[in-house]
Design a protein around this motif. Structure first.
Motif, PDB file in Angstrom:
ATOM      1  N   GLU A 196       0.671  -1.318   0.213  1.00  0.00           N
ATOM      2  CA  GLU A 196       0.126   0.187  -0.224  1.00  0.00           C
ATOM      3  C   GLU A 196       1.065   1.053   0.409  1.00  0.00           C
ATOM      4  OE1 GLU A 196      -3.951  -0.138  -0.214  1.00  0.00           O
ATOM      5  OE2 GLU A 196      -3.053  -1.624  -0.975  1.00  0.00           O
ATOM      6  N   SER A 197       2.234   1.465  -0.735  1.00  0.00           N
ATOM      7  CA  SER A 197       3.141   2.096  -0.305  1.00  0.00           C
ATOM      8  C   SER A 197       3.731   2.414  -1.639  1.00  0.00           C
ATOM      9  CB  SER A 197       3.968   2.660   1.022  1.00  0.00           C
ATOM     10  OG  SER A 197       3.285   1.880   1.932  1.00  0.00           O
ATOM     11  N   LEU A 198       4.403   3.078  -1.595  1.00  0.00           N
ATOM     12  CA  LEU A 198       5.061   3.623  -3.485  1.00  0.00           C
ATOM     13  C   LEU A 198       6.659   3.695  -2.349  1.00  0.00           C
ATOM     14  CD1 LEU A 198       3.499   6.997  -3.977  1.00  0.00           C
ATOM     15  CD2 LEU A 198       3.334   5.001  -5.450  1.00  0.00           C
ATOM     16  N   CYS A 199       6.918   2.738  -3.238  1.00  0.00           N
ATOM     17  CA  CYS A 199       9.037   2.418  -3.262  1.00  0.00           C
ATOM     18  C   CYS A 199       9.489   3.098  -3.748  1.00  0.00           C
ATOM     19  CB  CYS A 199       8.955   1.171  -3.382  1.00  0.00           C
ATOM     20  SG  CYS A 199      10.646   0.072  -3.075  1.00  0.00           S
ATOM     21  N   PHE A 200      10.454   3.990  -3.842  1.00  0.00           N
ATOM     22  CA  PHE A 200      12.065   4.884  -3.478  1.00  0.00           C
ATOM     23  C   PHE A 200      12.821   4.233  -3.699  1.00  0.00           C
ATOM     24  CE2 PHE A 200       8.252   7.475  -2.867  1.00  0.00           C
ATOM     25  CZ  PHE A 200       8.539   8.283  -3.790  1.00  0.00           C
ATOM     26  N   LEU A 201      14.323   4.384  -4.649  1.00  0.00           N
ATOM     27  CA  LEU A 201      15.765   4.059  -4.728  1.00  0.00           C
ATOM     28  C   LEU A 201      15.596   5.811  -4.363  1.00  0.00           C
ATOM     29  CD1 LEU A 201      18.076   2.375  -4.090  1.00  0.00           C
ATOM     30  CD2 LEU A 201      18.400   2.750  -6.821  1.00  0.00           C
ATOM     31  N   ILE A 202      16.803   6.065  -3.277  1.00  0.00           N
ATOM     32  CA  ILE A 202      16.848   6.684  -2.939  1.00  0.00           C
ATOM     33  C   ILE A 202      18.741   6.660  -3.415  1.00  0.00           C
ATOM     34  CG2 ILE A 202      16.503   6.905  -0.433  1.00  0.00           C
ATOM     35  CD1 ILE A 202      16.748  10.534  -0.379  1.00  0.00           C
ATOM     36  N   VAL A 203      19.104   8.141  -3.976  1.00  0.00           N
ATOM     37  CA  VAL A 203      20.597   8.375  -4.129  1.00  0.00           C
ATOM     38  C   VAL A 203      20.725   9.281  -3.699  1.00  0.00           C
ATOM     39  CG1 VAL A 203      22.220   7.572  -6.113  1.00  0.00           C
ATOM     40  CG2 VAL A 203      20.319   6.211  -6.103  1.00  0.00           C
ATOM     41  N   ASP A 204      21.641   9.397  -3.233  1.00  0.00           N
ATOM     42  CA  ASP A 204      22.755  10.387  -2.528  1.00  0.00           C
ATOM     43  C   ASP A 204      24.401  10.249  -2.602  1.00  0.00           C
ATOM     44  OD1 ASP A 204      22.419   9.424  -0.453  1.00  0.00           O
ATOM     45  OD2 ASP A 204      20.447  10.610   0.777  1.00  0.00           O
ATOM     46  N   PRO A 205      24.703  10.943  -2.258  1.00  0.00           N
ATOM     47  CA  PRO A 205      26.442  11.428  -1.513  1.00  0.00           C
ATOM     48  C   PRO A 205      26.579  10.364  -0.816  1.00  0.00           C
ATOM     49  CG  PRO A 205      25.464  13.721  -1.673  1.00  0.00           C
ATOM     50  CD  PRO A 205      24.528  13.008  -1.879  1.00  0.00           C
ATOM     51  N   GLU A 206      25.358   9.969   0.524  1.00  0.00           N
ATOM     52  CA  GLU A 206      25.636   8.367   0.960  1.00  0.00           C
ATOM     53  C   GLU A 206      25.941   7.211   0.694  1.00  0.00           C
ATOM     54  OE1 GLU A 206      26.473   9.942   4.466  1.00  0.00           O
ATOM     55  OE2 GLU A 206      27.222  11.500   3.374  1.00  0.00           O
ATOM     56  N   GLY A 207      25.173   7.008  -0.602  1.00  0.00           N
ATOM     57  CA  GLY A 207      24.895   5.767  -1.066  1.00  0.00           C
ATOM     58  C   GLY A 207      23.013   5.641  -1.695  1.00  0.00           C
ATOM     59  N   ALA A 208      23.073   4.430  -1.323  1.00  0.00           N
ATOM     60  CA  ALA A 208      20.792   3.890  -1.926  1.00  0.00           C
ATOM     61  C   ALA A 208      20.634   2.991  -1.694  1.00  0.00           C
ATOM     62  CB  ALA A 208      21.461   3.633  -3.417  1.00  0.00           C
ATOM     63  N   ARG A 209      19.357   3.968  -1.058  1.00  0.00           N
ATOM     64  CA  ARG A 209      19.038   2.821  -0.022  1.00  0.00           C
ATOM     65  C   ARG A 209      17.164   2.981  -0.354  1.00  0.00           C
ATOM     66  NH1 ARG A 209      20.309   6.946   1.276  1.00  0.00           N
ATOM     67  NH2 ARG A 209      20.008   8.766   2.299  1.00  0.00           N
ATOM     68  N   PHE A 210      16.389   1.803  -0.443  1.00  0.00           N
ATOM     69  CA  PHE A 210      15.031   1.538  -0.527  1.00  0.00           C
ATOM     70  C   PHE A 210      14.339   2.309   0.611  1.00  0.00           C
ATOM     71  CE2 PHE A 210      16.887  -1.370  -3.551  1.00  0.00           C
ATOM     72  CZ  PHE A 210      15.887  -1.373  -4.518  1.00  0.00           C
ATOM     73  N   GLY A 211      13.430   2.814   0.487  1.00  0.00           N
ATOM     74  CA  GLY A 211      12.545   3.026   1.085  1.00  0.00           C
ATOM     75  C   GLY A 211      11.022   3.013   0.675  1.00  0.00           C
ATOM     76  N   PHE A 212       9.316   3.408   1.482  1.00  0.00           N
ATOM     77  CA  PHE A 212       8.116   3.586   0.880  1.00  0.00           C
ATOM     78  C   PHE A 212       7.318   4.653   1.808  1.00  0.00           C
ATOM     79  CE2 PHE A 212       9.488  -1.013   0.725  1.00  0.00           C
ATOM     80  CZ  PHE A 212       9.065  -1.599  -0.278  1.00  0.00           C
ATOM     81  N   VAL A 213       6.293   4.812   1.013  1.00  0.00           N
ATOM     82  CA  VAL A 213       6.018   5.823   1.274  1.00  0.00           C
ATOM     83  C   VAL A 213       4.297   5.902   1.125  1.00  0.00           C
ATOM     84  CG1 VAL A 213       6.018   8.891   0.786  1.00  0.00           C
ATOM     85  CG2 VAL A 213       7.506   7.713   0.564  1.00  0.00           C
ATOM     86  N   ALA A 214       3.840   5.975   1.897  1.00  0.00           N
ATOM     87  CA  ALA A 214       2.455   5.534   1.846  1.00  0.00           C
ATOM     88  C   ALA A 214       1.324   6.405   0.908  1.00  0.00           C
ATOM     89  CB  ALA A 214       1.376   6.135   3.287  1.00  0.00           C
ATOM     90  N   LYS A 215       0.898   5.299  -0.605  1.00  0.00           N
ATOM     91  CA  LYS A 215       0.166   6.261  -1.231  1.00  0.00           C
ATOM     92  C   LYS A 215      -1.233   7.442  -0.500  1.00  0.00           C
ATOM     93  CE  LYS A 215       0.341   2.652  -3.713  1.00  0.00           C
ATOM     94  NZ  LYS A 215      -0.361   1.178  -4.773  1.00  0.00           N
TER      95      LYS A 215
END
Length: 120
Positions: A100-119
């Protein structure tokens, strides 16, 4: 290390006004049979052909950050060796638990990681 969490926290806030648009993009990927695992690739910087996915939107913030959001899929991230084959099944399990959430792969100078945000 605090900034790493800060980028993720900020992204969750920054995407709130765009949730409907993003949810629609993710639903289109599933409905069109492209993938059951749409993922938003979020990064702060200039788009280039190395970035996976298709451009969806750009989100400017009052902090000077400009998020670029592309929509990609689990399959594309595996093909580009961003997700190694041994992580596919564990990823699918986590994804299903957050269906029930949107999946994100966030990439920044610290690296990459997945996270979810409620729709909603």
């Amino acid at each position: 290390m605090a900034e790493l969490k800060n980028d993720w926290v900020q992204l969750q806030t920054d995407v709130q006004p765009f949730r409907d648009q993003l949810a629609e993009a993710a639903e289109t990927v599933v409905d069109e049979g492209v993938s059951n695992y749409p993922i938003f690739f979020a990064f702060n910087g200039t788009a280039n052909e190395q970035v996976p996915g298709i451009f969806v939107t750009e989100i400017g913030t009052n902090r000077g950050t400009v998020w670029q959001l592309n929509i990609t899929t689990l399959e594309e991230l595996v093909a580009k060796t961003i997700i190694p084959p041994e992580k596919i099944d564990p990823f699918r399990e986590v994804y299903k638990k957050n269906s029930e959430s949107l999946c994100f792969l966030i990439v920044d100078p610290e690296g990459a990681r997945f996270g979810f945000v409620a729709k909603e």
